[in-house]
Design an enzyme around this catalytic site. Structure first.
Site, PDB file in Angstrom:
ATOM      1  N   HIS A 110       0.680  -1.375  -0.088  1.00  7.79           N
ATOM      2  CA  HIS A 110       0.143  -0.279   0.166  1.00  7.79           C
ATOM      3  C   HIS A 110       1.018   1.459  -0.141  1.00  7.79           C
ATOM      4  CE1 HIS A 110       0.393   0.863   4.241  1.00  7.79           C
ATOM      5  NE2 HIS A 110       0.374  -0.565   4.884  1.00  7.79           N
ATOM      6  N   CYS A 133       3.026  -4.783   6.563  1.00  6.82           N
ATOM      7  CA  CYS A 133       2.542  -4.492   5.670  1.00  6.82           C
ATOM      8  C   CYS A 133       4.176  -3.981   4.853  1.00  6.82           C
ATOM      9  CB  CYS A 133       1.277  -4.064   5.267  1.00  6.82           C
ATOM     10  SG  CYS A 133       0.084  -4.918   6.217  1.00  6.82           S
TER      11      CYS A 133
END
Length: 319
Positions: A182, A198
């Site tokens: 992301h 992440c």
């Protein structure tokens, strides 16, 4: 030396022939008066740690007008099939191998990323992109809410899209439950171990990747602090700082380099500068260097293992 006002695209490179594995080239850039190293890193799609490690003598905040800054924009491609997305965690860099284009042929596109902290590791292995979200909302897991609460920062159950959303404007969900590739609302942390597992990217980089990557694209996440590859008959070595939790010291890195070199060379006759290999293991800066020696005094010799290194040989939804 690059002109300060003539910027090119340093994310995409022609995919080399199968026997070669090195793309790009090392460049120098003269810092402008207002530059920090982090400004230069973002300008050339480089990460925090990689530009600092490549320029250990340059002040991070005040390089100084005209100071030559090494841009580590040469890379040995990660091992494995040249397809889909490959992320090498110690390198903190992602490689995307798109399908062939009629206009450009095969390309490789590479971006710096942030990865999980020591206590929130980014998972390793094979997975896929299972979903793409534009302007995603963030639902902080209980573990992250607890961590923030201990610092006096109370997170809501839902963080809507907008400038306060740490996922940024683009998110690609992986088959590993709770993990995403992301964007971010804090781009200056790209290229560091700062996430809860992440994979974070510069907003402009993830917007580009989001546009190209389809749901179902394969994703392989590796832990390779050492990479070896050929370029037109010369053998290159690239050594990165290993993940802290692997406890890999310089001797262990040297052994890993030796094993990778022997595996890559196979039965090909080549001479290796083992002294340079040891130096690179002792000071891993992520910059590729030629480790093969051109033999001008006679036939090439078959590579042989270097003397054994000393020391221990044992490798012992987030944001």
């Amino acid at each position: 030396m690059l002109n300060g006002f003539a910027m090119a695209e340093y994310r995409s490179y022609p995919l080399p022939a199968p026997q070669n594995a090195v793309v790009g080239q090392l460049l120098q850039y003269p810092a402008q008066h207002e530059d920090t190293l982090l400004d230069i890193a973002r300008r050339f799609s480089l990460g925090h740690d990689e530009i600092i490690q490549a320029n250990p003598q340059v002040d991070k905040w005040l390089p100084g007008a005209g100071t030559p800054v090494l841009l580590p924009t040469q890379f040995i491609l990660p091992r494995g099939p040249r397809e889909g997305i490959i992320l090498n965690v110690p390198e903190m860099r992602l490689y995307y191998f798109p399908p062939a284009s009629k206009a450009l042929g095969r390309q490789v596109i590479t971006y710096p990323v942030s990865i999980g902290r020591m206590d929130w590791n980014t998972p390793l292995g094979m997975t896929r992109v299972v979903r793409k979200d534009k302007d995603p909302a963030w639902y902080p897991p209980a573990s992250i809410k607890k961590e923030h609460a201990e610092r006096g920062d109370i997170l809501p159950d839902i963080v809507p899209p907008g400038p306060d959303n740490p996922l940024g404007q683009h998110a690609m969900r992986l088959g590993f439950s709770g993990y995403l590739i992301h964007g971010t609302n804090n781009p200056w942390g790209i290229g560091m171990r700062v996430t809860h597992g992440c994979v974070r990217m510069y907003p402009e980089d993830v917007a580009q990747l989001f546009k190209w990557v389809d749901v179902g694209t394969s994703v392989e996440i590796l832990n390779d602090p050492v990479k070896v590859g050929w370029l037109d008959g010369a053998l290159y070595l690239e050594v990165h700082e290993p993940l802290e939790e692997t406890n890999a010291n310089a001797d262990r890195l040297y052994e890993m380099a030796m094993q990778a070199i022997l595996s890559t060379v196979g039965n090909q006759p080549v001479r290796i500068s083992w002294a340079l290999v040891r130096d690179m293991a002792g000071f891993p800066d992520g910059v590729p260097r030629v480790i093969s020696i051109e033999n001008t005094s006679g036939p090439a010799q078959q590579v042989t293992p270097a003397p054994q290194a000393r020391g221990d040989t044992t490798l012992a939804h987030q944001d």
